[in-house]
Design a protein around this motif. Structure first.
Motif, PDB file in Angstrom:
ATOM      1  N   MET A 214       0.839  -1.192   0.000  1.00  0.00           N
ATOM      2  CA  MET A 214       0.000   0.000   0.000  1.00  0.00           C
ATOM      3  C   MET A 214       0.881   1.252   0.000  1.00  0.00           C
ATOM      4  O   MET A 214       1.958   1.246   0.596  1.00  0.00           O
ATOM      5  N   THR A 215       0.423   2.302  -0.654  1.00  0.00           N
ATOM      6  CA  THR A 215       1.208   3.539  -0.657  1.00  0.00           C
ATOM      7  C   THR A 215       1.158   4.180   0.734  1.00  0.00           C
ATOM      8  O   THR A 215       0.061   4.401   1.261  1.00  0.00           O
ATOM      9  N   PRO A 216       2.327   4.456   1.336  1.00  0.00           N
ATOM     10  CA  PRO A 216       2.302   5.028   2.693  1.00  0.00           C
ATOM     11  C   PRO A 216       1.573   6.369   2.737  1.00  0.00           C
ATOM     12  O   PRO A 216       1.606   7.137   1.777  1.00  0.00           O
TER      13      PRO A 216
ATOM     14  N   GLY B 162      -4.235  -1.153  -6.487  1.00  0.00           N
ATOM     15  CA  GLY B 162      -3.940  -1.853  -5.228  1.00  0.00           C
ATOM     16  C   GLY B 162      -5.155  -1.829  -4.327  1.00  0.00           C
ATOM     17  O   GLY B 162      -6.280  -2.108  -4.751  1.00  0.00           O
ATOM     18  N   THR B 163      -4.953  -1.439  -3.068  1.00  0.00           N
ATOM     19  CA  THR B 163      -6.055  -1.373  -2.095  1.00  0.00           C
ATOM     20  C   THR B 163      -6.887  -0.109  -2.291  1.00  0.00           C
ATOM     21  O   THR B 163      -7.877   0.088  -1.598  1.00  0.00           O
ATOM     22  N   GLY B 164      -6.409   0.791  -3.145  1.00  0.00           N
ATOM     23  CA  GLY B 164      -7.120   2.060  -3.364  1.00  0.00           C
ATOM     24  C   GLY B 164      -6.700   3.143  -2.385  1.00  0.00           C
ATOM     25  O   GLY B 164      -7.182   4.267  -2.450  1.00  0.00           O
TER      26      GLY B 164
ATOM     27  N   VAL C 119      -7.895   0.419 -11.885  1.00  0.00           N
ATOM     28  CA  VAL C 119      -7.609  -0.857 -12.533  1.00  0.00           C
ATOM     29  C   VAL C 119      -6.626  -1.613 -11.639  1.00  0.00           C
ATOM     30  O   VAL C 119      -5.651  -1.025 -11.153  1.00  0.00           O
ATOM     31  N   GLU C 120      -6.906  -2.896 -11.433  1.00  0.00           N
ATOM     32  CA  GLU C 120      -6.010  -3.698 -10.586  1.00  0.00           C
ATOM     33  C   GLU C 120      -6.105  -5.150 -11.041  1.00  0.00           C
ATOM     34  O   GLU C 120      -7.183  -5.644 -11.344  1.00  0.00           O
ATOM     35  N   ILE C 121      -4.951  -5.815 -11.050  1.00  0.00           N
ATOM     36  CA  ILE C 121      -4.916  -7.185 -11.558  1.00  0.00           C
ATOM     37  C   ILE C 121      -5.176  -8.215 -10.451  1.00  0.00           C
ATOM     38  O   ILE C 121      -5.630  -9.322 -10.712  1.00  0.00           O
TER      39      ILE C 121
HETATM   40  N1  SAM Z   1      -1.446   2.748  -4.560  1.00  0.00           N
HETATM   41  C1  SAM Z   1      -1.744   1.384  -4.148  1.00  0.00           C
HETATM   42  C2  SAM Z   1      -2.303   1.387  -2.738  1.00  0.00           C
HETATM   43  O1  SAM Z   1      -2.342   2.440  -2.076  1.00  0.00           O
HETATM   44  O2  SAM Z   1      -2.700   0.299  -2.286  1.00  0.00           O
HETATM   45  C3  SAM Z   1      -0.508   0.517  -4.221  1.00  0.00           C
HETATM   46  C4  SAM Z   1      -0.074   0.216  -5.615  1.00  0.00           C
HETATM   47  S1  SAM Z   1       1.151  -1.046  -5.664  1.00  0.00           S
HETATM   48  C5  SAM Z   1       2.621  -0.206  -5.457  1.00  0.00           C
HETATM   49  C6  SAM Z   1       1.149  -1.478  -7.381  1.00  0.00           C
HETATM   50  C7  SAM Z   1      -0.080  -2.274  -7.779  1.00  0.00           C
HETATM   51  O3  SAM Z   1      -0.023  -2.553  -9.177  1.00  0.00           O
HETATM   52  C8  SAM Z   1      -0.192  -3.616  -7.094  1.00  0.00           C
HETATM   53  O4  SAM Z   1      -1.403  -3.662  -6.391  1.00  0.00           O
HETATM   54  C9  SAM Z   1      -0.204  -4.656  -8.228  1.00  0.00           C
HETATM   55  O5  SAM Z   1      -1.049  -5.754  -8.019  1.00  0.00           O
HETATM   56  C10 SAM Z   1      -0.684  -3.793  -9.391  1.00  0.00           C
HETATM   57  N2  SAM Z   1      -0.287  -4.304 -10.733  1.00  0.00           N
HETATM   58  C11 SAM Z   1       0.903  -4.828 -11.105  1.00  0.00           C
HETATM   59  N3  SAM Z   1       0.891  -5.148 -12.413  1.00  0.00           N
HETATM   60  C12 SAM Z   1      -0.330  -4.812 -12.879  1.00  0.00           C
HETATM   61  C13 SAM Z   1      -0.951  -4.873 -14.159  1.00  0.00           C
HETATM   62  N4  SAM Z   1      -0.286  -5.344 -15.226  1.00  0.00           N
HETATM   63  N5  SAM Z   1      -2.220  -4.424 -14.281  1.00  0.00           N
HETATM   64  C14 SAM Z   1      -2.899  -3.927 -13.217  1.00  0.00           C
HETATM   65  N6  SAM Z   1      -2.367  -3.839 -11.983  1.00  0.00           N
HETATM   66  C15 SAM Z   1      -1.102  -4.263 -11.802  1.00  0.00           C
END
Ligand code: SAM
Length: 305
Positions: free
Chosen positions: A77-79, A108-110, A129-131
């Motif tokens: 998660m982003t701090p 991610g978690t949003g 968008v999140e995978i």
């Molecule tokens: N900002 C987010 C938060 O506050 O929770 C954290 C983001 S985290 C650094 C990067 C995110 O990118 C991860 O949740 C990961 O699952 C997602 N991710 C990685 N590759 C991806 C893809 N090809 N398509 C969509 N999401 C992807």
């Protein structure tokens, strides 16, 4: 008496720990279960007029506890310290706008996107968008509890997206190689010598989904412009956008050395706008140094004017 944030954390923590112990599930799966209880009104924390930030922070504390137990670096998660600074920039640069559309292609978690949305005034509609299945569930439940206007897409964000261009992209990008060579071939920023960098491809994909003149706020590796694939990235940015600012965060925010990130602010080119006169290059001082922080924010004000 507990604050709303503490009540929320205690509620989620008790339910998640129970599920973890009784059902052979992970703590984060327990968080999903507790948020479901709350959303369906089967069981909920006792709260006294909570605001959106209290709700976000209470949920965030529980997710952080779950993430400490098991999570890959790229899923973290982003701090909050970073989220709040990013929000400050977005708020300053969107002053006076009554309506904004925002996209986070690596939701991610949003937590980052909701921090930004909670800080902005006016109407906002968002896209995420999140995978990852589990993370997007957490993001969806949190969005519902925060009553956010958000549309979520569970997919690879580098594949075609059914999202119209937005005013703002904000994202803490996944860093590293992108394994799908077939998909990366469609990108200007694909590498012919090695696997392409996912964070570069995310920048290109985001540029495609922002309106001309719109801004992009990315958390990127501090060394992004020193890598092997950096010259292509320079070319791409020069062709389609302008660099507005590169802001380095203090190393103390990051848990491990080598994970340091900077905030890269870009603007998509537009026929009716001119390139920024000056690119802001700044380093956020240590958060405990009040005088240095005041000076930093003054520097930002002068630059913005
Ligand atoms: N900002 C987010 C938060 O506050 O929770 C954290 C983001 S985290 C650094 C990067 C995110 O990118 C991860 O949740 C990961 O699952 C997602 N991710 C990685 N590759 C991806 C893809 N090809 N398509 C969509 N999401 C992807």
């Amino acid at each position: 008496m507990q604050t709303n944030m503490e009540q929320i954390f205690t509620f989620i923590d008790q339910e998640s720990t129970f599920i973890e112990e009784q059902e052979n599930a992970t703590y984060l799966e327990g968080v999903i279960y507790s948020l479901e209880l709350w959303l369906s009104d089967k069981k909920a924390p006792v709260l006294n007029n909570p605001d959106k930030e209290e709700i976000r922070k209470g949920i965030q504390l529980a997710i952080l506890k779950g993430m400490k137990k098991a999570v890959q670096v790229n899923h973290q998660m982003t701090p909050d310290a970073i989220g709040l600074l990013v929000s400050y920039f977005i708020k300053e640069m969107t002053k006076g706008k009554k309506e904004l559309s925002i996209l986070d292609p690596a939701l991610g978690t949003g937590n980052l996107l909701y921090t930004v949305m909670n800080m902005l005034d006016g109407e906002k509609n968002a896209f995420g968008v999140e995978i990852d299945d589990l993370l997007i569930q957490l993001a969806s439940q949190t969005g519902e509890l925060l009553e956010c206007d958000i549309q979520l897409f569970r997919q690879d964000a580098l594949k075609p997206l059914l999202i119209d261009p937005v005013d703002i992209v904000v994202s803490d990008l996944p860093v590293g190689y992108y394994p799908d060579n077939e998909t990366s071939k469609d990108f200007f920023l694909h590498s012919t010598e090695e696997m392409s960098y996912a964070h570069h491809l995310f920048i290109e994909q985001s540029m495609k989904h922002v309106k001309p003149g719109g801004h992009l706020y990315f958390l990127v590796p501090e060394t992004i412009f020193e890598s092997k694939q950096a010259s292509n990235l320079h070319k791409f940015i020069k062709e389609y956008g302008w660099i507005e600012a590169v802001i380095q965060f203090p190393a103390s925010i990051f848990k491990t050395k080598g994970q340091e990130k900077s905030l890269l602010i870009l603007q998509k080119k537009s026929d009716v706008l001119k390139a920024p006169r000056e690119v802001l290059l700044a380093k956020v001082p240590n958060m405990s140094n009040k005088t240095a922080l005041e000076l930093f924010f003054r520097k930002i004000d002068i630059w913005r004017e």
